[in-house]
Scaffold this motif. Structure first.
Motif, PDB file in Angstrom:
ATOM      1  N   THR A 114      -9.617  -3.872   1.795  1.00  0.00           N
ATOM      2  CA  THR A 114      -8.534  -3.442   2.666  1.00  0.00           C
ATOM      3  C   THR A 114      -7.994  -2.084   2.227  1.00  0.00           C
ATOM      4  O   THR A 114      -7.722  -1.207   3.052  1.00  0.00           O
ATOM      5  CB  THR A 114      -7.404  -4.486   2.688  1.00  0.00           C
ATOM      6  OG1 THR A 114      -7.952  -5.738   3.100  1.00  0.00           O
ATOM      7  CG2 THR A 114      -6.295  -4.091   3.635  1.00  0.00           C
ATOM      8  N   GLN A 115      -7.859  -1.869   0.932  1.00  0.00           N
ATOM      9  CA  GLN A 115      -7.367  -0.586   0.432  1.00  0.00           C
ATOM     10  C   GLN A 115      -8.360   0.536   0.692  1.00  0.00           C
ATOM     11  O   GLN A 115      -7.962   1.657   1.024  1.00  0.00           O
ATOM     12  CB  GLN A 115      -7.032  -0.696  -1.051  1.00  0.00           C
ATOM     13  CG  GLN A 115      -5.772  -1.501  -1.295  1.00  0.00           C
ATOM     14  CD  GLN A 115      -5.433  -1.633  -2.769  1.00  0.00           C
ATOM     15  OE1 GLN A 115      -6.301  -1.749  -3.609  1.00  0.00           O
ATOM     16  NE2 GLN A 115      -4.141  -1.632  -3.061  1.00  0.00           N
ATOM     17  N   SER A 153      -8.031   1.388   4.313  1.00  0.00           N
ATOM     18  CA  SER A 153      -6.750   2.071   4.508  1.00  0.00           C
ATOM     19  C   SER A 153      -6.848   3.539   4.097  1.00  0.00           C
ATOM     20  O   SER A 153      -6.393   4.428   4.826  1.00  0.00           O
ATOM     21  CB  SER A 153      -5.657   1.372   3.704  1.00  0.00           C
ATOM     22  OG  SER A 153      -4.459   2.085   3.764  1.00  0.00           O
ATOM     23  N   ILE A 205       0.872  -1.172   0.000  1.00  0.00           N
ATOM     24  CA  ILE A 205       0.000   0.000   0.000  1.00  0.00           C
ATOM     25  C   ILE A 205       0.907   1.219   0.000  1.00  0.00           C
ATOM     26  O   ILE A 205       1.724   1.389   0.906  1.00  0.00           O
ATOM     27  CB  ILE A 205      -0.939   0.036   1.224  1.00  0.00           C
ATOM     28  CG1 ILE A 205      -1.833  -1.200   1.249  1.00  0.00           C
ATOM     29  CG2 ILE A 205      -1.765   1.315   1.224  1.00  0.00           C
ATOM     30  CD1 ILE A 205      -2.698  -1.316   2.485  1.00  0.00           C
TER      31      ILE A 205
END
Length: 155
Positions: free
Chosen positions: A127-128, A131, A3
């Protein structure tokens, strides 16, 4: 999973670095994070609560900070165990604070995150998204904290 994130902020690099190099203050600004104990000069115990859609994941573990004052860079390593059998999370993040020509500061972050358990099943895309949302909230809190400190310094 890699990331890469970054942001610019309208504040002097020295002030941004002073705040970002203080683990206690970073934990106060990071949504859902807390430091509960200092193990040594660079390592802390704590936890984080992460909301992913309807799921709330709570992790407890350790985080360590390796700071390079001259370069205004840091390596942060976090390892957590999910409560209620949610799996594990490991992260290594390299970050850097750079003064911009004409004022302001750029902060870059390159993270390698490994998640096991139910959060891993939700996939990389989710998840991104989480985030990015956490980073946006962190930057908003950081901006407010720096503005508040600037006003106090003026007074």
């Amino acid at each position: 999973m890699k990331i890469e994130e970054g942001f610019t902020i309208d504040a002097p690099a020295d002030e941004v670095w002073a705040l970002l190099s203080d683990p206690q203050r970073v934990a106060q600004l990071l949504p859902g994070a807390e430091i509960t104990e200092r193990i040594d000069d660079t390592t802390y115990k704590g936890g984080i609560v992460v909301k992913v859609g309807p799921l709330v994941a709570t992790y407890g573990g350790t985080v360590s900070f390796e700071l390079d004052e001259d370069d205004r860079s840091a390596v942060v390593r976090a390892r957590g165990q999910g409560k209620a059998g949610l799996g594990t999370a490991d992260m290594t993040m390299n970050s850097r604070v750079v003064a911009l020509d004409g004022g302001g500061t750029e902060v870059t972050m390159d993270s390698d995150v490994i998640v096991t358990g139910i959060l891993a099943q939700l996939g990389r895309g989710m998840t991104q998204v989480v985030s990015k949302k956490m980073l946006q909230e962190f930057v908003a809190r950081l901006t407010t904290a720096l503005a508040s400190e600037a006003k106090e310094a003026e007074a």
